[in-house]
Scaffold this active site. Sequence first.
Site, PDB file in Angstrom:
ATOM      1  N   GLU A   1       0.862  -1.148  -0.011  1.00  0.00           N
ATOM      2  CA  GLU A   1       0.061   0.031  -0.169  1.00  0.00           C
ATOM      3  C   GLU A   1       0.874   1.205   0.030  1.00  0.00           C
ATOM      4  O   GLU A   1       1.864   1.244   0.406  1.00  0.00           O
ATOM      5  CB  GLU A   1      -1.044   0.046   1.332  1.00  0.00           C
ATOM      6  CG  GLU A   1      -1.805  -0.971   1.171  1.00  0.00           C
ATOM      7  CD  GLU A   1      -2.943  -1.067   2.363  1.00  0.00           C
ATOM      8  OE1 GLU A   1      -4.013  -1.435   2.115  1.00  0.00           O
ATOM      9  OE2 GLU A   1      -2.689  -0.472   3.367  1.00  0.00           O
TER      10      GLU A   1
ATOM     11  N   CYS B   1       3.364   8.915   0.671  1.00  0.00           N
ATOM     12  CA  CYS B   1       3.957   7.772   1.596  1.00  0.00           C
ATOM     13  C   CYS B   1       3.953   6.621   0.763  1.00  0.00           C
ATOM     14  O   CYS B   1       3.147   6.113   0.342  1.00  0.00           O
ATOM     15  CB  CYS B   1       3.170   7.648   2.649  1.00  0.00           C
ATOM     16  SG  CYS B   1       3.711   6.665   3.875  1.00  0.00           S
TER      17      CYS B   1
ATOM     18  N   CYS C   1       6.804  -6.225   7.182  1.00  0.00           N
ATOM     19  CA  CYS C   1       7.712  -5.541   7.932  1.00  0.00           C
ATOM     20  C   CYS C   1       8.217  -6.550   8.993  1.00  0.00           C
ATOM     21  O   CYS C   1       7.079  -7.284   9.498  1.00  0.00           O
ATOM     22  CB  CYS C   1       7.323  -4.506   8.494  1.00  0.00           C
ATOM     23  SG  CYS C   1       8.598  -3.407   9.470  1.00  0.00           S
TER      24      CYS C   1
ATOM     25  N   CYS D   1       6.301  -4.038  15.536  1.00  0.00           N
ATOM     26  CA  CYS D   1       6.033  -3.034  16.468  1.00  0.00           C
ATOM     27  C   CYS D   1       4.594  -3.194  16.929  1.00  0.00           C
ATOM     28  O   CYS D   1       3.517  -3.533  15.826  1.00  0.00           O
ATOM     29  CB  CYS D   1       6.219  -1.658  15.839  1.00  0.00           C
ATOM     30  SG  CYS D   1       8.007  -1.111  15.652  1.00  0.00           S
TER      31      CYS D   1
ATOM     32  N   GLU E   1      10.666  -1.320   7.022  1.00  0.00           N
ATOM     33  CA  GLU E   1      11.522  -0.488   7.567  1.00  0.00           C
ATOM     34  C   GLU E   1      12.725  -0.116   6.247  1.00  0.00           C
ATOM     35  O   GLU E   1      13.418  -1.033   5.937  1.00  0.00           O
ATOM     36  CB  GLU E   1      12.320  -1.268   8.502  1.00  0.00           C
ATOM     37  CG  GLU E   1      13.603  -0.522   9.064  1.00  0.00           C
ATOM     38  CD  GLU E   1      13.639   0.858   9.497  1.00  0.00           C
ATOM     39  OE1 GLU E   1      14.495   1.315   8.938  1.00  0.00           O
ATOM     40  OE2 GLU E   1      12.968   0.913  10.461  1.00  0.00           O
TER      41      GLU E   1
ATOM     42  N   ASN F   1      -3.103   5.438  16.329  1.00  0.00           N
ATOM     43  CA  ASN F   1      -4.417   4.781  15.535  1.00  0.00           C
ATOM     44  C   ASN F   1      -4.837   3.599  15.864  1.00  0.00           C
ATOM     45  O   ASN F   1      -4.146   2.639  16.445  1.00  0.00           O
ATOM     46  CB  ASN F   1      -3.635   5.011  14.110  1.00  0.00           C
ATOM     47  CG  ASN F   1      -3.489   6.436  13.718  1.00  0.00           C
ATOM     48  OD1 ASN F   1      -4.411   7.370  13.831  1.00  0.00           O
ATOM     49  ND2 ASN F   1      -2.574   6.901  13.157  1.00  0.00           N
TER      50      ASN F   1
END
Length: 346
Positions: free
Chosen positions: A93, A106, A113, A117, A161, A291
């Site tokens: 995306e 972006c 990833c 996190c 990353e 979020n």
Amino acid sequence: MIKKNILDYSYDELINEFKQINLQKFRVDQVLDWIFKKHVFDFYEMTNISKLQREILDKYFYIYIPEPINIQESKIDGTTKFLWKLEDGRTIESVLLFYPNRVSACISTQVGCALKCKFCSTGASGFERNLTTGEIVSQVLAIEKLKDVNINNVVLMGMGEPMLNYDNVLKAIRNWNNKKMKNLGARRITISTAGIADKIEELADFELDIRLSVSLHAPNNYIRDQIMPINSKYPIEEVIQSCKIYQEKTKNRVTIEYIAIKGLNDGVEHAEELAKLLKDLKVMVNIIPVNPNPAGFERPSKRFLTNFVNKLKDNNIEATLRMEKGTDIDAACGQLKMRQKGFKTK
């Protein structure tokens, strides 16, 4: 013969490639003008190149542009999220954002990833592979053509990353910056990292004066360990030290990203601790309310957020509260993730 994606090459590499198939150097400029300025991705439509030379180009190269599977546009702020299918069927995306003084993209750098996190949907979906230089560059081209916009700001803050796909990312940045390609100013490109300390130090020697953003999200190792597993390899002290080395060499301000999580890292005592941590650096701290996320973390109240920002300012740390764009379409910080072909939107 296996065709090569022309977007994987640097300008100098293309000159050499064209030379090997008996095409003059100025043909490189012509082809790149068609691709980056006119958004033409078919050699046969490049009408100032002879038919024979277009056939040669088509024999050796192709122009890879990802296939849009789904496009969602925010009813709140016009932010647009794109789901792309890559050549191998995997999906990524990227996001188009509108600001008063810039049109920003972006961009993703990996399929998924590996950092996991806790507040990030991308990490929850796992890691599959690095993107090629061409796959990184082509996201901007695809967005520009689909939405008829000129992107004048790029942030490498999408899926993945960037520092763990270092060579391909820097090559993509060079291509965006190249005058014969996107011709995007270096200061309009930001690379965001979760704190890969050795690569931050290495980036200090990069020839282009790009911007650096570091995702810290905690004022100490105890809290950061709970939300960012990478902290066990690159603890806060190492990340801060790498930022100091980077700043000593480049003289550039570093942006510190800080996702505020209710009851975990949002108190004034955390702001005090963060200010002490950053006191020897020239930084701008972006406070981002968390979020919707896989871990179920909640946003702090507006009062807590305001107090946090004010406490940083009281300690002479530049800080701002950043309200995210595109939250209604899951396009904000930490919300990008891999989806299967044919996924249904809400």
